[in-house]
Design a protein around this motif. Structure first.
Motif, mmCIF file in Angstrom:
data_model
loop_
_atom_site.group_PDB
_atom_site.id
_atom_site.type_symbol
_atom_site.label_atom_id
_atom_site.label_comp_id
_atom_site.label_asym_id
_atom_site.label_seq_id
_atom_site.Cartn_x
_atom_site.Cartn_y
_atom_site.Cartn_z
ATOM 1 N N LEU A 154 -25.627 -49.412 67.574
ATOM 2 C CA LEU A 154 -25.325 -50.144 68.473
ATOM 3 C C LEU A 154 -24.225 -51.493 68.105
ATOM 4 O O LEU A 154 -23.805 -51.817 69.037
ATOM 5 C CB LEU A 154 -26.717 -51.284 69.216
ATOM 6 C CG LEU A 154 -27.812 -49.969 69.826
ATOM 7 C CD1 LEU A 154 -28.720 -50.807 69.976
ATOM 8 C CD2 LEU A 154 -26.753 -49.220 70.711
ATOM 9 N N GLU A 155 -24.319 -51.950 66.247
ATOM 10 C CA GLU A 155 -23.993 -52.851 66.729
ATOM 11 C C GLU A 155 -22.087 -52.138 65.859
ATOM 12 O O GLU A 155 -21.770 -52.882 66.727
ATOM 13 C CB GLU A 155 -23.960 -53.076 65.081
ATOM 14 C CG GLU A 155 -23.363 -54.269 64.194
ATOM 15 C CD GLU A 155 -23.486 -55.303 62.812
ATOM 16 O OE1 GLU A 155 -23.059 -56.072 62.715
ATOM 17 O OE2 GLU A 155 -24.023 -54.418 62.265
ATOM 18 N N ASN A 156 -22.309 -50.885 65.698
ATOM 19 C CA ASN A 156 -20.730 -50.328 65.633
ATOM 20 C C ASN A 156 -20.482 -50.015 66.886
ATOM 21 O O ASN A 156 -18.662 -49.969 66.966
ATOM 22 C CB ASN A 156 -21.332 -48.878 64.827
ATOM 23 C CG ASN A 156 -21.433 -49.759 63.163
ATOM 24 O OD1 ASN A 156 -20.645 -50.346 62.607
ATOM 25 N ND2 ASN A 156 -21.680 -47.845 62.853
ATOM 26 N N ILE A 157 -20.911 -50.193 68.188
ATOM 27 C CA ILE A 157 -20.411 -49.541 68.851
ATOM 28 C C ILE A 157 -19.924 -50.978 69.869
ATOM 29 O O ILE A 157 -18.767 -50.725 70.170
ATOM 30 C CB ILE A 157 -21.336 -49.105 69.923
ATOM 31 C CG1 ILE A 157 -21.841 -47.378 69.817
ATOM 32 C CG2 ILE A 157 -21.228 -48.783 71.677
ATOM 33 C CD1 ILE A 157 -22.877 -46.849 69.962
ATOM 34 N N PHE A 158 -20.713 -51.773 70.034
ATOM 35 C CA PHE A 158 -20.875 -53.272 71.024
ATOM 36 C C PHE A 158 -20.198 -54.235 70.124
ATOM 37 O O PHE A 158 -19.474 -54.872 70.819
ATOM 38 C CB PHE A 158 -21.832 -53.300 71.225
ATOM 39 C CG PHE A 158 -22.490 -52.128 72.119
ATOM 40 C CD1 PHE A 158 -21.998 -52.540 73.593
ATOM 41 C CD2 PHE A 158 -23.460 -51.459 72.582
ATOM 42 C CE1 PHE A 158 -22.586 -51.467 74.991
ATOM 43 C CE2 PHE A 158 -24.067 -50.526 73.429
ATOM 44 C CZ PHE A 158 -23.558 -51.091 74.815
ATOM 45 N N ILE A 159 -20.113 -54.258 69.446
ATOM 46 C CA ILE A 159 -19.326 -55.751 68.269
ATOM 47 C C ILE A 159 -18.030 -54.448 67.610
ATOM 48 O O ILE A 159 -17.043 -55.694 67.328
ATOM 49 C CB ILE A 159 -19.847 -55.910 67.671
ATOM 50 C CG1 ILE A 159 -21.237 -56.170 68.064
ATOM 51 C CG2 ILE A 159 -19.925 -57.241 66.057
ATOM 52 C CD1 ILE A 159 -21.538 -57.297 69.103
ATOM 53 N N LYS A 160 -18.464 -54.294 66.968
ATOM 54 C CA LYS A 160 -16.976 -53.530 66.054
ATOM 55 C C LYS A 160 -16.432 -51.747 66.835
ATOM 56 O O LYS A 160 -14.920 -51.636 66.084
ATOM 57 C CB LYS A 160 -17.093 -52.414 64.579
ATOM 58 C CG LYS A 160 -18.361 -53.917 63.945
ATOM 59 C CD LYS A 160 -18.783 -52.935 62.523
ATOM 60 C CE LYS A 160 -19.465 -53.822 61.764
ATOM 61 N NZ LYS A 160 -19.943 -53.242 60.606
ATOM 62 N N ASN A 161 -16.682 -51.785 68.311
ATOM 63 C CA ASN A 161 -15.918 -50.941 69.204
ATOM 64 C C ASN A 161 -15.740 -49.867 67.952
ATOM 65 O O ASN A 161 -14.553 -48.962 68.079
ATOM 66 C CB ASN A 161 -14.470 -51.858 69.281
ATOM 67 C CG ASN A 161 -14.493 -53.296 70.274
ATOM 68 O OD1 ASN A 161 -15.479 -52.741 70.810
ATOM 69 N ND2 ASN A 161 -14.189 -54.207 69.486
ATOM 70 N N ARG A 162 -16.486 -49.003 67.073
ATOM 71 C CA ARG A 162 -16.279 -48.000 66.374
ATOM 72 C C ARG A 162 -16.471 -47.095 67.715
ATOM 73 O O ARG A 162 -17.288 -47.031 68.351
ATOM 74 C CB ARG A 162 -17.561 -47.616 65.790
ATOM 75 C CG ARG A 162 -17.242 -46.792 64.872
ATOM 76 C CD ARG A 162 -18.308 -46.110 63.295
ATOM 77 N NE ARG A 162 -17.783 -45.080 63.059
ATOM 78 C CZ ARG A 162 -19.061 -45.111 62.048
ATOM 79 N NH1 ARG A 162 -19.810 -45.624 61.155
ATOM 80 N NH2 ARG A 162 -19.057 -43.564 61.332
#
Length: 278
Positions: free
Chosen positions: A173-181
């Protein structure tokens, strides 16, 4: 000529200018100057008359051209260069790796598919995320109905091997929503549903389209209701951006995770897009 008529003529002039010059990516200052208005007055009245900001309209024109040109292009790079882009990155969302389940996996409702899942917070509320070795297979938002969202997830992948891992869920979730992975997407649906979801990925960040537009893109202009039903079956929120589809009247409706969340997603993306384009 009245002030209203004069303004309409200026907006009409601006639209014609954008239509004829979008490949050179004219700035808002250029368009406003050509139309005979100050930049900020132009942005305000353009939105009032057209329903989109000048940036949104320009991007929509560019995307529509890309859809048509790419059918005849020998490569995505040819399309990118002809549209005036420096690389293929701005068109990458057209080609996100979306994988459907095999006929065997469909028939057996995901039997032997290992799905890791967990819960976490996002900028748009709580979410349940599920992922396999092939990619993200579920992303659903919830407020106080944690059990309901899990039930929908469990019904979709009824016979899969579900493995709870809160730590990995937080990371995803952090990668998707914060880091735009970007992650591959692993979906379960009919051929029509999968084709509709692929069309949704076509919609650039910060843009919107209508159900009828999606039907036309898929060469199914008389199947708007079926298209809308397929959009409603999307089980990977945000990453398959069904929130970017609105009714032809402009009404924001039909979002399985709540109208308010849909409005928040659209507002966030529009603001982010405007900042990127300044």
């Amino acid at each position: 000529m009245s002030l209203v008529d004069t303004t309409y003529k200026q907006i009409e002039k601006a639209i014609k200018y954008i239509d004829e010059n979008f490949k050179s990516h004219p700035s808002i200052d250029e368009i406003a100057k050509y139309s005979g208005m100050s930049k900020y007055h132009f942005i305000r009245v353009f939105k009032e008359y057209v329903g989109l900001t000048p940036k949104q309209f320009l991007h929509s024109i560019t995307l529509n051209y890309a859809k048509e040109h790419i059918k005849e292009s020998k490569s995505i790079l040819d399309s990118s260069l002809d549209i005036g882009l420096s690389s293929t990155s701005r068109l990458h969302e057209l080609f996100v790796n979306l994988i459907g389940v095999t006929p065997k996996e469909w028939k057996e409702k995901g039997r032997d598919v290992k799905i890791t899942y967990g819960f976490g917070k996002t900028p748009f509320g709580n979410a349940l995320i599920g992922f396999t070795s092939k990619g993200v297979c579920y992303l659903g938002f919830y407020d106080n109905n944690k059990e309901d969202v899990f039930q929908r997830f469990n019904e979709l992948w009824e016979n899969a091997n579900l493995v709870f891992n809160q730590k990995l869920a937080y990371e995803y979730l952090e990668n998707i929503f914060i880091k735009n992975r970007k992650y591959p997407l692993f979906v379960k649906g009919t051929n029509l549903q999968i084709n509709v979801w692929k069309a949704l990925i076509n919609i650039p960040n910060g843009e919107i389209t209508t159900y009828s537009d999606i039907a036309n893109i898929l060469d199914k202009p008389k199947s708007v209701r079926a298209i809308a039903n397929a959009i409603g079956k999307n089980h990977i929120g945000y990453l398959i951006p069904c929130h970017r589809v609105i009714s032809k009247s402009g009404a924001i409706s039909g979002y399985r995770w709540g109208i308010e969340r849909k409005e928040s997603l659209l507002a966030f993306e529009a603001l982010k897009k405007d900042k990127e384009d300044e």
